[in-house]
Scaffold this active site. Sequence first.
Site, PDB file in Angstrom:
ATOM      1  N   ARG A  38     -29.228  -7.469  43.677  1.00 42.77           N
ATOM      2  CA  ARG A  38     -28.417  -8.368  44.508  1.00 42.77           C
ATOM      3  C   ARG A  38     -28.213  -9.729  43.849  1.00 42.77           C
ATOM      4  O   ARG A  38     -28.077 -10.741  44.525  1.00 42.77           O
ATOM      5  CB  ARG A  38     -29.024  -8.543  45.904  1.00 42.77           C
ATOM      6  N   ARG A  42     -24.753 -13.085  48.055  1.00 44.34           N
ATOM      7  CA  ARG A  42     -24.778 -14.152  49.047  1.00 44.34           C
ATOM      8  C   ARG A  42     -25.535 -15.396  48.638  1.00 44.34           C
ATOM      9  O   ARG A  42     -25.369 -16.445  49.257  1.00 44.34           O
ATOM     10  CB  ARG A  42     -25.373 -13.604  50.357  1.00 44.34           C
ATOM     11  N   ARG A  51     -15.249 -14.497  48.473  1.00 46.23           N
ATOM     12  CA  ARG A  51     -15.303 -13.469  49.503  1.00 46.23           C
ATOM     13  C   ARG A  51     -14.771 -13.958  50.854  1.00 46.23           C
ATOM     14  O   ARG A  51     -14.652 -13.170  51.794  1.00 46.23           O
ATOM     15  CB  ARG A  51     -16.762 -13.014  49.718  1.00 46.23           C
ATOM     16  N   ASP A  87     -21.305  -1.206  47.123  1.00 47.42           N
ATOM     17  CA  ASP A  87     -22.240  -0.901  48.199  1.00 47.42           C
ATOM     18  C   ASP A  87     -22.528   0.589  48.163  1.00 47.42           C
ATOM     19  O   ASP A  87     -21.659   1.384  47.763  1.00 47.42           O
ATOM     20  CB  ASP A  87     -21.660  -1.294  49.562  1.00 47.42           C
ATOM     21  N   TYR A 162     -28.498   6.899  56.732  1.00 46.55           N
ATOM     22  CA  TYR A 162     -27.380   6.179  57.364  1.00 46.55           C
ATOM     23  C   TYR A 162     -26.472   7.146  58.128  1.00 46.55           C
ATOM     24  O   TYR A 162     -26.052   6.872  59.257  1.00 46.55           O
ATOM     25  CB  TYR A 162     -26.566   5.423  56.311  1.00 46.55           C
TER      26      TYR A 162
END
Length: 355
Positions: A38, A42, A51, A87, A162
């Site tokens: 990552r 962010r 973004r 992702d 998921y």
Amino acid sequence: MSANQSPAGQQPTATYDSAFLRACRREPVPHTPVWFMRQAGRSLPEYLKVREGIGMLESCMRPELVAEITLQPVRRHGVDAAIYFSDIVVPLKAIGIDLDIKPGVGPVIANPIRTRADLARLRDLTPEDVTYVTEAFGLLTRELGATPLIGFAGAPFTLASYLVEGGPSRNHEHTKALMYGDPQLWADLLDRLAGITAAFLKVQIEAGASAVQLFDSWVGALSPEDYRRSVLPASRKVFETVSGYGVPRIHFGVGTGELLGLLGEAGADVVGVDWRVPLDEAARRVGPGKALQGNLDPAVLFAGREAVETKTREILDAAAGLEGHVFNLGHGVLPTTDPDALTRLVEYVHTQTAR
């Protein structure tokens, strides 16, 4: 031809002798290579800026945006490898699964997969389904030059979790109920997902990935015996399918201290270790013939420079006897991490390990 192959009679590619790929191959390195899970995301203000107003899934399907986001941490931190920005649910979206990535929640599946009839919705993935991936890799490999680009995908168990739960889950009760209650359906589901995952990795390797990482984020919820019986065959199928390309294969999961040997057994060349197990102990559990990746607790980066350097030194000391070590965090960069702390960490590892 993959980005890291050096076949007989041909010159090595630009990335072949990089510190990262040499460490993955357990060869001598000029310094311990560093990258962060990552690292593109962010924690970077430049990421938040590009973004702005663009959903996560849409961001993953815009090649020029993907390339910019992937390159940002390489420019800022001087890491030894880039990780493709995407992702783990992108290949599921690409084959038509109705899903979305909701801010603050994660992937949400409109119609969970829990019956044999539901398997029909998981069709094969083709390169034509993800042309934006091939385009983005082309942009990135031209820009990165000698810096390796890591491709990645979600492992069959985590994707299944998921799909079966319908989204993130703390206890994985629906997933485990299917695994224990209908072992044949579970095996068929994971085998189908293994084919999709392998196809997604093949697209990335053929487009220029120098290495690939298989993320099994939630597999730490299982016992070693459950993993060996119900997960290992599918993960092994993924690794075997891409083995002929000659790129290093990394395997990582969270809370997998009891599974480290099995993660290597599945076919990984490099086993990722979270922060719960020291690297020297991880090496004992994994056994010879594998490089290790890890394993600073991401929360340590909030403790100040001296504490970060102390904990990093402990990790480097634990890794001193390893054949191959790629420095990383024990999980992904936390969103509120100070980017300067990451830049200083890269410099510190490089300086401390310079040979």
